[in-house]
Motif scaffolding. Sequence first.
Motif, PDB file in Angstrom:
ATOM      1  N   ILE A  22       0.809  -1.231   0.000  1.00 39.03           N
ATOM      2  CA  ILE A  22       0.000   0.000   0.000  1.00 39.03           C
ATOM      3  C   ILE A  22       0.835   1.270   0.000  1.00 39.03           C
ATOM      4  CG2 ILE A  22      -1.917  -1.161   1.190  1.00 39.03           C
ATOM      5  CD1 ILE A  22      -1.105   0.421   3.747  1.00 39.03           C
ATOM      6  N   ASP A  24       2.641   3.205  -1.867  1.00 41.47           N
ATOM      7  CA  ASP A  24       2.517   4.300  -2.831  1.00 41.47           C
ATOM      8  C   ASP A  24       1.258   5.130  -2.605  1.00 41.47           C
ATOM      9  OD1 ASP A  24       4.895   3.928  -4.194  1.00 41.47           O
ATOM     10  OD2 ASP A  24       4.022   2.543  -5.652  1.00 41.47           O
ATOM     11  N   SER A  25       0.306   4.604  -1.839  1.00 40.68           N
ATOM     12  CA  SER A  25      -0.941   5.320  -1.571  1.00 40.68           C
ATOM     13  C   SER A  25      -0.957   5.968  -0.190  1.00 40.68           C
ATOM     14  CB  SER A  25      -2.131   4.349  -1.680  1.00 40.68           C
ATOM     15  OG  SER A  25      -2.186   3.791  -2.974  1.00 40.68           O
ATOM     16  N   ARG A  27       0.673   8.848   2.180  1.00 37.05           N
ATOM     17  CA  ARG A  27       1.423  10.095   2.085  1.00 37.05           C
ATOM     18  C   ARG A  27       1.799  10.625   3.474  1.00 37.05           C
ATOM     19  NH1 ARG A  27       2.438   8.799  -2.464  1.00 37.05           N
ATOM     20  NH2 ARG A  27       1.112   9.228  -4.232  1.00 37.05           N
ATOM     21  N   PRO A 116      -5.850   1.913   1.738  1.00 42.03           N
ATOM     22  CA  PRO A 116      -6.264   3.263   1.326  1.00 42.03           C
ATOM     23  C   PRO A 116      -7.309   3.199   0.206  1.00 42.03           C
ATOM     24  CG  PRO A 116      -3.868   3.087   1.423  1.00 42.03           C
ATOM     25  CD  PRO A 116      -4.413   1.693   1.542  1.00 42.03           C
ATOM     26  N   GLU A 117      -8.024   4.284   0.017  1.00 39.30           N
ATOM     27  CA  GLU A 117      -9.093   4.338  -0.979  1.00 39.30           C
ATOM     28  C   GLU A 117      -8.593   3.969  -2.375  1.00 39.30           C
ATOM     29  OE1 GLU A 117     -12.714   4.326  -2.378  1.00 39.30           O
ATOM     30  OE2 GLU A 117     -12.271   4.680  -0.268  1.00 39.30           O
ATOM     31  N   ARG A 118      -7.446   4.460  -2.740  1.00 41.60           N
ATOM     32  CA  ARG A 118      -6.895   4.153  -4.066  1.00 41.60           C
ATOM     33  C   ARG A 118      -6.725   2.644  -4.260  1.00 41.60           C
ATOM     34  NH1 ARG A 118      -1.532   3.437  -5.618  1.00 41.60           N
ATOM     35  NH2 ARG A 118      -1.173   3.640  -7.861  1.00 41.60           N
ATOM     36  N   VAL A 119      -6.277   1.954  -3.218  1.00 37.76           N
ATOM     37  CA  VAL A 119      -6.086   0.508  -3.296  1.00 37.76           C
ATOM     38  C   VAL A 119      -7.438  -0.194  -3.409  1.00 37.76           C
ATOM     39  CG1 VAL A 119      -5.165  -1.535  -2.121  1.00 37.76           C
ATOM     40  CG2 VAL A 119      -3.894   0.632  -2.065  1.00 37.76           C
ATOM     41  N   HIS A 121      -9.886   0.876  -4.857  1.00 38.27           N
ATOM     42  CA  HIS A 121     -10.372   1.134  -6.217  1.00 38.27           C
ATOM     43  C   HIS A 121      -9.805   0.127  -7.218  1.00 38.27           C
ATOM     44  CE1 HIS A 121     -11.854   3.416  -9.623  1.00 38.27           C
ATOM     45  NE2 HIS A 121     -10.633   3.392 -10.143  1.00 38.27           N
TER      46      HIS A 121
END
Length: 196
Positions: A22, A24-25, A27, A116-119, A121
């Motif tokens: 995770i 890269d997602s 910050r 995270p939300e991006r993951v 997705h």
Amino acid sequence: MNYLAHLFLSGNDPDLQIGNFIADSVRGAQILLYPERVQQGIKLHRQIDAFTDCHPIVAETKARLRPLFRKYAGVVADLYFDHFLAVQFSHFSAEPLPAFAAAAYSHILSRPELLPERVHHFLPHMVRHNWLVSYAKVEGITRALQGLSQRTTFESGMEKAGEELLLNYASYEEEFARFFPELQRYVEEQIVLIRN
């Protein structure tokens, strides 16, 4: 390195693997929201990226790719190296790639609260199309790079990266063969330091 390498280099430590997956997602101070071992996985991911980005063998690969893919040369190199890891997986692991991939997907899916939300997705698409196993075929890497190309702000040329891989396959394979064992040794050292 890309998803397969990051997952594989985490060893048999599920929380380290999730953090590495995770990273890269995540910050900045968001890292503090995660359990300690997941935080260590996020940090390990960043160490892997830093080691890879400044390694002279990887610089050779990116130098060949840069005239074609400019600032995306590193992205293309990462996916090429995941391809060679997938193709040669039995050389690095006693566990077959399909079994490794299935176990990784299962563990990640079992901890949705850490993702995270991006993951959230992209993960269903990743599992449905079995990206980790598909990387073993040039067609799978080509699809991945075409997908990335569609999401870039600038013209990347990544949709043609499969052609470049086939054209200079032996050179990229040789660079991976020299680089990956060095990366493995580095990561093993970092994991020992994390545990102490």
